[in-house]
Write an enzyme that holds these catalytic residues in place. Structure first.
Site, PDB file in Angstrom:
ATOM      1  N   GLU A  41       0.972  -1.151  -0.058  1.00  0.00           N
ATOM      2  CA  GLU A  41      -0.074   0.293  -0.157  1.00  0.00           C
ATOM      3  C   GLU A  41       0.881   0.885  -0.112  1.00  0.00           C
ATOM      4  OE1 GLU A  41      -1.463   0.880   4.197  1.00  0.00           O
ATOM      5  OE2 GLU A  41      -1.653  -0.931   3.887  1.00  0.00           O
ATOM      6  N   CYS A  56      -2.952  -3.850   4.651  1.00  0.00           N
ATOM      7  CA  CYS A  56      -2.860  -4.922   5.148  1.00  0.00           C
ATOM      8  C   CYS A  56      -3.097  -5.684   4.906  1.00  0.00           C
ATOM      9  CB  CYS A  56      -2.191  -4.099   6.733  1.00  0.00           C
ATOM     10  SG  CYS A  56      -2.272  -2.923   7.385  1.00  0.00           S
ATOM     11  N   HIS A  93      -2.463  -9.689  12.862  1.00  0.00           N
ATOM     12  CA  HIS A  93      -2.004  -8.608  11.943  1.00  0.00           C
ATOM     13  C   HIS A  93      -2.011  -8.231  13.587  1.00  0.00           C
ATOM     14  CE1 HIS A  93      -0.978  -5.099   9.891  1.00  0.00           C
ATOM     15  NE2 HIS A  93      -2.731  -4.377  10.525  1.00  0.00           N
TER      16      HIS A  93
HETATM   17  P1  HMG Z   1      -4.176   7.238  20.825  1.00  0.00           P
HETATM   18  O1  HMG Z   1      -5.430   7.990  21.339  1.00  0.00           O
HETATM   19  O2  HMG Z   1      -3.089   7.808  20.782  1.00  0.00           O
HETATM   20  O3  HMG Z   1      -3.771   6.491  22.721  1.00  0.00           O
HETATM   21  O4  HMG Z   1      -4.462   6.361  20.095  1.00  0.00           O
HETATM   22  P2  HMG Z   1      -4.632   5.752  23.519  1.00  0.00           P
HETATM   23  O5  HMG Z   1      -5.209   6.963  24.693  1.00  0.00           O
HETATM   24  O6  HMG Z   1      -5.978   5.439  22.910  1.00  0.00           O
HETATM   25  O7  HMG Z   1      -3.778   4.756  24.041  1.00  0.00           O
HETATM   26  C1  HMG Z   1      -3.265   4.372  24.025  1.00  0.00           C
HETATM   27  C2  HMG Z   1      -3.296   2.757  25.033  1.00  0.00           C
HETATM   28  O8  HMG Z   1      -2.451   3.341  26.129  1.00  0.00           O
HETATM   29  C3  HMG Z   1      -4.171   3.003  26.360  1.00  0.00           C
HETATM   30  O9  HMG Z   1      -4.173   1.607  26.797  1.00  0.00           O
HETATM   31  C4  HMG Z   1      -4.048   3.507  27.287  1.00  0.00           C
HETATM   32  O10 HMG Z   1      -4.727   2.821  28.803  1.00  0.00           O
HETATM   33  C5  HMG Z   1      -2.547   3.580  27.675  1.00  0.00           C
HETATM   34  P3  HMG Z   1      -5.360   0.624  26.459  1.00  0.00           P
HETATM   35  O11 HMG Z   1      -6.803   1.225  27.084  1.00  0.00           O
HETATM   36  O12 HMG Z   1      -6.232   0.699  24.352  1.00  0.00           O
HETATM   37  O13 HMG Z   1      -5.097  -0.838  26.692  1.00  0.00           O
HETATM   38  N1  HMG Z   1      -1.874   5.262  27.609  1.00  0.00           N
HETATM   39  C6  HMG Z   1      -0.974   4.211  28.961  1.00  0.00           C
HETATM   40  N2  HMG Z   1      -0.331   3.231  29.104  1.00  0.00           N
HETATM   41  C7  HMG Z   1       0.833   3.467  30.095  1.00  0.00           C
HETATM   42  N3  HMG Z   1       1.561   4.187  30.675  1.00  0.00           N
HETATM   43  C8  HMG Z   1       0.811   5.692  30.093  1.00  0.00           C
HETATM   44  C9  HMG Z   1      -0.337   5.314  29.525  1.00  0.00           C
HETATM   45  N4  HMG Z   1      -0.978   6.643  28.310  1.00  0.00           N
HETATM   46  C10 HMG Z   1      -2.158   5.720  27.907  1.00  0.00           C
HETATM   47  N5  HMG Z   1       1.316   6.751  30.442  1.00  0.00           N
HETATM   48  C11 HMG Z   1      -3.929   4.653  18.999  1.00  0.00           C
HETATM   49  C12 HMG Z   1      -3.729   4.811  19.900  1.00  0.00           C
HETATM   50  C13 HMG Z   1      -3.560   2.876  18.120  1.00  0.00           C
HETATM   51  C14 HMG Z   1      -5.144   4.494  18.057  1.00  0.00           C
HETATM   52  C15 HMG Z   1      -3.404   5.045  17.678  1.00  0.00           C
HETATM   53  O14 HMG Z   1      -1.326   4.312  18.082  1.00  0.00           O
HETATM   54  C16 HMG Z   1      -3.536   5.310  16.017  1.00  0.00           C
HETATM   55  O15 HMG Z   1      -4.274   5.776  15.610  1.00  0.00           O
HETATM   56  N6  HMG Z   1      -2.735   4.004  15.357  1.00  0.00           N
HETATM   57  C17 HMG Z   1      -3.164   4.478  13.869  1.00  0.00           C
HETATM   58  C18 HMG Z   1      -4.174   2.826  13.793  1.00  0.00           C
HETATM   59  C19 HMG Z   1      -4.265   2.231  13.777  1.00  0.00           C
HETATM   60  O16 HMG Z   1      -2.670   1.322  14.356  1.00  0.00           O
HETATM   61  N7  HMG Z   1      -5.128   1.406  14.455  1.00  0.00           N
HETATM   62  C20 HMG Z   1      -5.541  -0.514  14.822  1.00  0.00           C
HETATM   63  C21 HMG Z   1      -5.947  -0.652  13.453  1.00  0.00           C
HETATM   64  S1  HMG Z   1      -6.610  -0.583  12.004  1.00  0.00           S
HETATM   65  C22 HMG Z   1      -4.973  -1.574  11.345  1.00  0.00           C
HETATM   66  O17 HMG Z   1      -4.762  -2.294  12.150  1.00  0.00           O
HETATM   67  C23 HMG Z   1      -5.069  -1.763  10.081  1.00  0.00           C
HETATM   68  C24 HMG Z   1      -3.145  -1.142   9.628  1.00  0.00           C
HETATM   69  O18 HMG Z   1      -2.626  -1.524   9.841  1.00  0.00           O
HETATM   70  C25 HMG Z   1      -3.304  -0.206   8.018  1.00  0.00           C
HETATM   71  C26 HMG Z   1      -3.346  -0.939   7.485  1.00  0.00           C
HETATM   72  O19 HMG Z   1      -4.132  -2.134   6.850  1.00  0.00           O
HETATM   73  O20 HMG Z   1      -3.495  -0.846   6.684  1.00  0.00           O
HETATM   74  C27 HMG Z   1      -3.150   0.446  10.755  1.00  0.00           C
END
Ligand code: HMG
Length: 375
Positions: free
Chosen positions: A80, A112, A234
């Site tokens: 991609e 992916c 994945h």
């Molecule tokens: P975010 O808003 O920065 O993070 O986004 P958050 O606030 O949801 O925090 C993440 C986790 O860290 C949470 O844990 C928090 O509690 C924890 P959870 O509730 O999930 O268990 N946290 C902490 N832990 C320890 N100490 C701290 C602390 N603060 C917070 N101080 C998000 C996270 C994954 C949404 C972001 O990284 C993102 O948008 N990533 C890009 C999209 C993505 O990867 N999506 C995954 C599914 S889609 C997919 O897999 C396809 C893809 O590969 C693309 C394709 O298909 O081509 C992406």
């Protein structure tokens, strides 16, 4: 006829950014990255490295296990991160690897999910042409905008898989559970160099798709969850895979499958198959005949749950030491270099090494140019 993975290898950049550095510069608690999303490092790519150069390196390693490379008469390049809307990146790979020109080559795209789609095609092709071999490549470099929640989940790598009859690593099982839906959770318009995403929606749809696919897989296979010996998911970031595993199996340990991804970051099309390599390399028990459940998810979205059985004697095909060294020998770069790499720039006068034998030398008259490095 048994059809499956006869050889598999991966490659990534020679350069790495520690997420502790990113956390410090972005003013984020590092625990959010290493515990919250489960990532500690990410591969970063100098301007002379791209999806073609890392794919050539991965393919060269996978093909070192193949006696007669002329049997490869199809190359499917799943990506991609394409830089060309017309020409297949696989054409460069065939050329630099000196494979037969009696070969069909094309790109495949669905986020992916694309390597999984390529493997399904390869399986059907081998069914009709039992003496052929298909080279499936997944190669991606993932970039999100600065200061976004996606930034710590960047990364990149290439995986190369040779599909054939009588596979020496793992056989495809005939069962699958598939689910597709129209959703804007992650996308990259043709004019954009960085992916756009709705992080929470994407994570939600990943887990919803997993439930539906697994249910359909169990129905089609008449198996139960206890019949799955090992599992790979994945891994856009390792915590996502851990959540997925917990949703299906309350007690399965997937640590061995995530060792490499934790250090590479999201490698999109390659990610699930690097999980498989990591699992095979790092599992101490003998896995002969064991079933591995595989969950593939590509945003947009298409998802599939399927399974493989590990071939007897698979361990002779592994290159665990070399894989670990490739990752531990990467050079840590400064934050300044990371910011330059983001824009395909580098520190003036500094020479950056390629992981394999081919380097991207530049773009002249809108044509991408590659050359074989002099050793
Ligand atoms: P975010 O808003 O920065 O993070 O986004 P958050 O606030 O949801 O925090 C993440 C986790 O860290 C949470 O844990 C928090 O509690 C924890 P959870 O509730 O999930 O268990 N946290 C902490 N832990 C320890 N100490 C701290 C602390 N603060 C917070 N101080 C998000 C996270 C994954 C949404 C972001 O990284 C993102 O948008 N990533 C890009 C999209 C993505 O990867 N999506 C995954 C599914 S889609 C997919 O897999 C396809 C893809 O590969 C693309 C394709 O298909 O081509 C992406």
């Amino acid at each position: 006829m048994k059809i499956g993975i006869d050889a598999i290898a991966f490659s990534t950049s020679k350069y790495v950014l520690k997420l502790s550095t990113l956390a410090e510069k972005r003013g984020v608690d590092y625990a959010k990255y290493c515990v919250g999303i489960g990532q500690t490092e990410m591969s970063v790519f100098p301007p002379n490295e791209d999806i073609v150069t890392i794919a050539i390196d991965a393919a060269e390693k996978a093909l070192s296990a193949i006696e007669n490379k002329n049997e490869i008469d199809m190359v499917i390049f799943a990506t991609e991160s394409s830089f060309d809307l017309s020409k297949s990146a696989g054409i460069y790979v065939r050329h630099f690897l000196g494979l037969s020109d009696n070969c069909r080559i094309f790109d495949l795209k669905q986020a992916c999910y694309s390597v999984t789609a390529a493997l399904q095609l390869a399986k059907a092709y081998i069914t009709c042409n039992p003496n052929s071999k298909v080279l499936v490549i997944g190669s991606d470099i993932v970039k999100y905008s600065k200061n976004t929640s996606g930034e710590p989940t960047q990364g990149g790598a290439a995986v190369a898989i040779v599909v054939s009859k009588d596979p020496r690593i793992a056989e495809f099982e005939p069962y699958s559970g598939v689910y597709s839906t129209e959703i804007m959770d992650f996308w990259r318009p043709t004019y954009a160099t960085e992916a756009l995403f709705d992080g929470k929606l994407s994570a939600h749809n990943y887990l919803k798709s997993l439930d539906i696919c697994f249910e359909r897989y169990l129905t089609s296979s008449k198996l139960s969850e206890q019949d799955i010996d090992y599992a790979c998911f994945h891994a856009p970031f390792c915590k996502m895979a851990r959540k997925a595993s917990k949703q299906l199996f309350s007690d399965k340990n997937i640590d061995n499958s995530l060792i490499y991804n934790e250090l590479i970051g999201n490698s999109c099309s390659a990610s699930l198959y690097i999980c498989l390599i990591s699992l095979l390399d790092n599992t101490k028990e003998n896995m002969d005949g064991k079933r591995v459940g595989m969950f593939s998810y590509g945003s947009g979205s298409v998802a599939e749950y399927f399974s493989l059985t590990v071939s007897k004697g698979y361990d002779k095909m592994l290159t665990a030491k070399a894989n670990r060294e490739m990752l531990s020998n990467r050079t840590e770069i400064s934050f300044e270099e990371y910011e330059l790499f983001r824009n395909n720039q580098a520190l003036p006068g500094k020479i950056y090494e390629n992981v394999g034998k081919v380097t991207m030398t530049g773009i002249v008259n809108d044509k991408r140019e590659y050359s074989v490095k002099r050793i």
